[in-house]
Design a protein around this motif. Structure first.
Motif, PDB file in Angstrom:
ATOM      1  N   HIS A 164       0.838  -1.191   0.000  1.00 43.60           N
ATOM      2  CA  HIS A 164       0.000   0.000   0.000  1.00 43.60           C
ATOM      3  C   HIS A 164       0.882   1.252   0.000  1.00 43.60           C
ATOM      4  N   GLY A 165       0.561   2.202  -0.859  1.00 38.43           N
ATOM      5  CA  GLY A 165       1.306   3.452  -0.899  1.00 38.43           C
ATOM      6  C   GLY A 165       2.627   3.371  -1.619  1.00 38.43           C
ATOM      7  N   ASN A 166       2.959   2.218  -2.179  1.00 39.28           N
ATOM      8  CA  ASN A 166       4.217   2.062  -2.911  1.00 39.28           C
ATOM      9  C   ASN A 166       3.888   1.523  -4.304  1.00 39.28           C
ATOM     10  N   GLU A 167       3.983   2.380  -5.308  1.00 36.54           N
ATOM     11  CA  GLU A 167       3.594   1.992  -6.659  1.00 36.54           C
ATOM     12  C   GLU A 167       4.585   1.025  -7.294  1.00 36.54           C
ATOM     13  N   LYS A 168       5.810   1.015  -6.835  1.00 37.31           N
ATOM     14  CA  LYS A 168       6.831   0.167  -7.446  1.00 37.31           C
ATOM     15  C   LYS A 168       6.801  -1.219  -6.811  1.00 37.31           C
ATOM     16  N   PRO A 169       6.572  -2.291  -7.586  1.00 37.00           N
ATOM     17  CA  PRO A 169       6.551  -3.645  -7.016  1.00 37.00           C
ATOM     18  C   PRO A 169       7.954  -4.122  -6.668  1.00 37.00           C
ATOM     19  N   MET A 170       8.039  -5.072  -5.767  1.00 33.60           N
ATOM     20  CA  MET A 170       9.302  -5.689  -5.393  1.00 33.60           C
ATOM     21  C   MET A 170       9.355  -7.073  -6.009  1.00 33.60           C
ATOM     22  N   GLY A 171      10.311  -7.295  -6.915  1.00 37.57           N
ATOM     23  CA  GLY A 171      10.438  -8.562  -7.611  1.00 37.57           C
ATOM     24  C   GLY A 171      10.952  -9.675  -6.723  1.00 37.57           C
ATOM     25  N   VAL A 172      10.709 -10.903  -7.130  1.00 34.43           N
ATOM     26  CA  VAL A 172      11.078 -12.060  -6.323  1.00 34.43           C
ATOM     27  C   VAL A 172      12.582 -12.151  -6.144  1.00 34.43           C
ATOM     28  N   GLU A 173      13.368 -11.575  -7.079  1.00 27.99           N
ATOM     29  CA  GLU A 173      14.824 -11.674  -6.980  1.00 27.99           C
ATOM     30  C   GLU A 173      15.387 -10.964  -5.762  1.00 27.99           C
ATOM     31  N   ARG A 174      14.612 -10.086  -5.144  1.00 27.34           N
ATOM     32  CA  ARG A 174      15.105  -9.380  -3.968  1.00 27.34           C
ATOM     33  C   ARG A 174      14.294  -9.693  -2.712  1.00 27.34           C
ATOM     34  N   LEU A 175      13.564 -10.810  -2.759  1.00 25.51           N
ATOM     35  CA  LEU A 175      12.696 -11.170  -1.638  1.00 25.51           C
ATOM     36  C   LEU A 175      13.126 -12.484  -1.000  1.00 25.51           C
ATOM     37  N   ALA A 176      12.805 -12.617   0.255  1.00 26.73           N
ATOM     38  CA  ALA A 176      12.868 -13.893   0.984  1.00 26.73           C
ATOM     39  C   ALA A 176      11.501 -14.068   1.624  1.00 26.73           C
ATOM     40  N   VAL A 177      10.771 -15.073   1.167  1.00 26.48           N
ATOM     41  CA  VAL A 177       9.369 -15.238   1.563  1.00 26.48           C
ATOM     42  C   VAL A 177       9.198 -16.560   2.296  1.00 26.48           C
ATOM     43  N   TYR A 178       8.719 -16.472   3.526  1.00 32.66           N
ATOM     44  CA  TYR A 178       8.415 -17.661   4.317  1.00 32.66           C
ATOM     45  C   TYR A 178       6.900 -17.849   4.301  1.00 32.66           C
ATOM     46  N   VAL A 179       6.450 -19.019   3.878  1.00 33.40           N
ATOM     47  CA  VAL A 179       5.022 -19.294   3.736  1.00 33.40           C
ATOM     48  C   VAL A 179       4.693 -20.586   4.467  1.00 33.40           C
ATOM     49  N   ASN A 180       3.631 -20.554   5.242  1.00 34.04           N
ATOM     50  CA  ASN A 180       3.189 -21.742   5.976  1.00 34.04           C
ATOM     51  C   ASN A 180       2.165 -22.516   5.140  1.00 34.04           C
ATOM     52  N   GLU A 181       2.497 -23.768   4.835  1.00 33.15           N
ATOM     53  CA  GLU A 181       1.605 -24.683   4.115  1.00 33.15           C
ATOM     54  C   GLU A 181       1.117 -24.087   2.791  1.00 33.15           C
ATOM     55  N   ARG A 182       2.087 -23.674   1.983  1.00 37.73           N
ATOM     56  CA  ARG A 182       1.739 -23.145   0.657  1.00 37.73           C
ATOM     57  C   ARG A 182       1.283 -24.268  -0.250  1.00 37.73           C
ATOM     58  N   GLU A 183       0.229 -24.006  -1.016  1.00 39.17           N
ATOM     59  CA  GLU A 183      -0.286 -24.962  -1.987  1.00 39.17           C
ATOM     60  C   GLU A 183      -0.428 -24.260  -3.329  1.00 39.17           C
ATOM     61  N   GLY A 184       0.239 -24.808  -4.348  1.00 40.20           N
ATOM     62  CA  GLY A 184       0.167 -24.197  -5.674  1.00 40.20           C
ATOM     63  C   GLY A 184       0.704 -22.783  -5.667  1.00 40.20           C
ATOM     64  N   GLY A 185      -0.090 -21.863  -6.182  1.00 41.80           N
ATOM     65  CA  GLY A 185       0.333 -20.465  -6.245  1.00 41.80           C
ATOM     66  C   GLY A 185      -0.173 -19.632  -5.094  1.00 41.80           C
ATOM     67  N   ASN A 186      -0.625 -20.274  -4.021  1.00 38.42           N
ATOM     68  CA  ASN A 186      -1.150 -19.526  -2.883  1.00 38.42           C
ATOM     69  C   ASN A 186      -0.008 -19.095  -1.970  1.00 38.42           C
ATOM     70  N   TRP A 187       0.594 -17.954  -2.279  1.00 38.20           N
ATOM     71  CA  TRP A 187       1.717 -17.443  -1.493  1.00 38.20           C
ATOM     72  C   TRP A 187       1.271 -16.720  -0.242  1.00 38.20           C
ATOM     73  N   LEU A 188      -0.029 -16.688   0.016  1.00 39.82           N
ATOM     74  CA  LEU A 188      -0.517 -16.155   1.291  1.00 39.82           C
ATOM     75  C   LEU A 188      -0.430 -17.199   2.382  1.00 39.82           C
ATOM     76  N   GLY A 189      -0.388 -18.482   2.008  1.00 39.87           N
ATOM     77  CA  GLY A 189      -0.275 -19.553   2.984  1.00 39.87           C
ATOM     78  C   GLY A 189      -1.530 -19.718   3.824  1.00 39.87           C
ATOM     79  N   GLN A 190      -1.402 -20.509   4.853  1.00 45.36           N
ATOM     80  CA  GLN A 190      -2.503 -20.727   5.792  1.00 45.36           C
ATOM     81  C   GLN A 190      -2.014 -20.515   7.206  1.00 45.36           C
ATOM     82  N   SER A 191      -2.778 -19.789   7.971  1.00 46.43           N
ATOM     83  CA  SER A 191      -2.401 -19.502   9.349  1.00 46.43           C
ATOM     84  C   SER A 191      -2.469 -20.761  10.200  1.00 46.43           C
TER      85      SER A 191
END
Length: 423
Positions: A164-191
């Protein structure tokens, strides 16, 4: 035979299978509204807090190290220095103080927020040192509340995230993403708290009912009975006086409180009673305990229910061992994600993708043994800590002993033959 080098199917799209699995039917748990719900759960409920701490604290407490994994010594050393962690076998070497002040323990604490929220995202930030090498400056946390959109490729891979408030996206090449129980393309995971939500909600309602029950019925309900008016009072005057006395009595009953200086004054012939409950009040304690038990079960923390659910500690070790295995799995996920998206990225930037990269490892959770006098004597007598430095370091780590200090080393005392052996 044709070698498949391109994907024909997909894992993300309008008819992707994971969207059917990941569809949330409960409106308040649909992203992004669920972030506020899970935040309230982990901050307001004692059982939920206990469950989260039971999962995260052992992982944060265990020892983390950098395994060279075939990498050159200078590569392994720079990675260890940037993450502020010791190398395997060099636990006695002091960790250098870096100007960037990166804290692995703080990063680990924030990465474990993927458990209550489903995901925890970090942006990699580097600096170039005097030798022209890229050094890890920070892994900047991007809170779940700030995420506005996630771009996912058709194969399910992460493309970029938006804030929010940042028009420029951050590409995957500069990210470290921890996801709990990711399935397919669901990068939001499950709590981790998703299965416990309904029990938390019902428990919250039951606690309110219990508080209202005690508040309304703890002292009783004051009831005012008006006095009889003389027969000479008739007509409108009688009606008015009766209404005035009833109104005054209602005000008196509503204002009645317990205390050292409490009291009431009523007209002659009137009555003021405090009436108790007739019948049996609903017992809210049992369902509240049941909801607490189900919240703990949602994360395999059955041992939190011992003494209430089972009435015994007989199964405590079995529950704890099974729970420890689940913690090992979470720690392995943290180690794999950090190795792939932090350590390997750092190696690729400085030495190229063909350079062997170290990996992040951790001490097995629950593996620490008490350093008993018998164990120490056995190690010394059999010479187990003498053959080589790595074995000495390992045994000192396992048994929680301090690092060796050659400057103050002493020869072991000669063994005294027990009297029973002399006979």
């Amino acid at each position: 035979m044709t070698v498949p080098v391109q994907e024909q199917g997909y894992a993300n799209g309008a008819t992707a299978w994971w969207t059917e699995i990941g569809n949330e039917e409960t409106p308040e748990l649909q992203w992004p509204k669920n972030i506020d719900v899970y935040d309230r759960m982990r901050r307001q409920d004692a059982q939920v807090i206990s469950v989260i701490r039971a999962v995260t604290l052992p992982i944060r407490r265990t020892k983390w190290r950098i395994d060279p994994n075939g990498a050159r010594p200078e590569v392994a050393r720079q990675v260890a220095d940037d993450l502020g962690l010791p190398l395997v076998g060099d636990e006695n070497e002091p960790v250098i103080r870096t100007r960037d002040r990166f804290s692995w323990s703080e990063h680990l604490r924030l990465s474990l927020l993927m458990l209550p929220f489903g995901h925890s995202i970090f942006e990699q930030v580097y600096r170039i040192d005097e030798a022209g090498m890229a050094r890890l400056r920070k892994l900047a946390w991007r809170p779940p509340k700030t995420i506005s959109r996630i771009d996912v490729a058709s194969d399910g891979g992460l493309v970029a995230i938006h804030q929010h408030g940042n028009e420029k996206p951050m590409g995957v090449e500069r990210l470290a993403v921890y996801v709990n129980e990711r399935e397919g393309g669901n990068w939001l995971g499950q709590s981790l708290l998703r299965p416990a939500y309904k029990y938390w909600l019902l428990k919250d309602r039951m606690l309110r009912v219990q508080a209202q029950t005690n508040d309304r019925n703890g002292m009783g309900i004051p009831v005012y009975t008006a006095s009889e008016l003389p027969e000479s009072v008739t007509g409108e005057d009688r009606t008015k006086r009766e209404a005035d006395e009833v109104a005054a009595g209602l005000k008196l009953a509503k204002g009645l409180r317990s205390g050292d200086n409490s009291g009431a004054s009523i007209p002659n012939g009137a009555e003021l009673d405090v009436k108790g409950v007739t019948g049996t009040l609903p017992d809210a304690d049992k369902p509240i305990r049941y909801y607490d038990e189900q919240i703990a079960r949602a994360v395999l923390a059955h041992f939190l229910n011992l003494g209430t659910e089972t009435g015994s500690w007989a199964l405590g070790s079995t529950f704890a061992d099974f729970f420890t295995l689940s913690l090992q799995t979470v720690a392995m996920q943290i180690a794999d994600t950090t190795t792939q998206h932090v350590i390997e990225d750092l190696v690729d930037i400085n030495w190229g993708p063909s350079e062997p990269a170290p990996r992040l490892v951790f001490e097995e959770i629950g593996s620490r043994h008490p350093a008993t006098a018998e164990a120490i004597r056995a190690l010394v007598d059999c010479g187990a800590i003498k053959p080589d430095q790595k074995l000495d370091d390992h045994l000192r780590t396992v048994y929680g002993l301090p690092a060796a200090d050659p400057a103050t080393a002493r020869e072991p005392l000669p063994r005294t033959t027990p009297a029973t052996e002399m006979k």
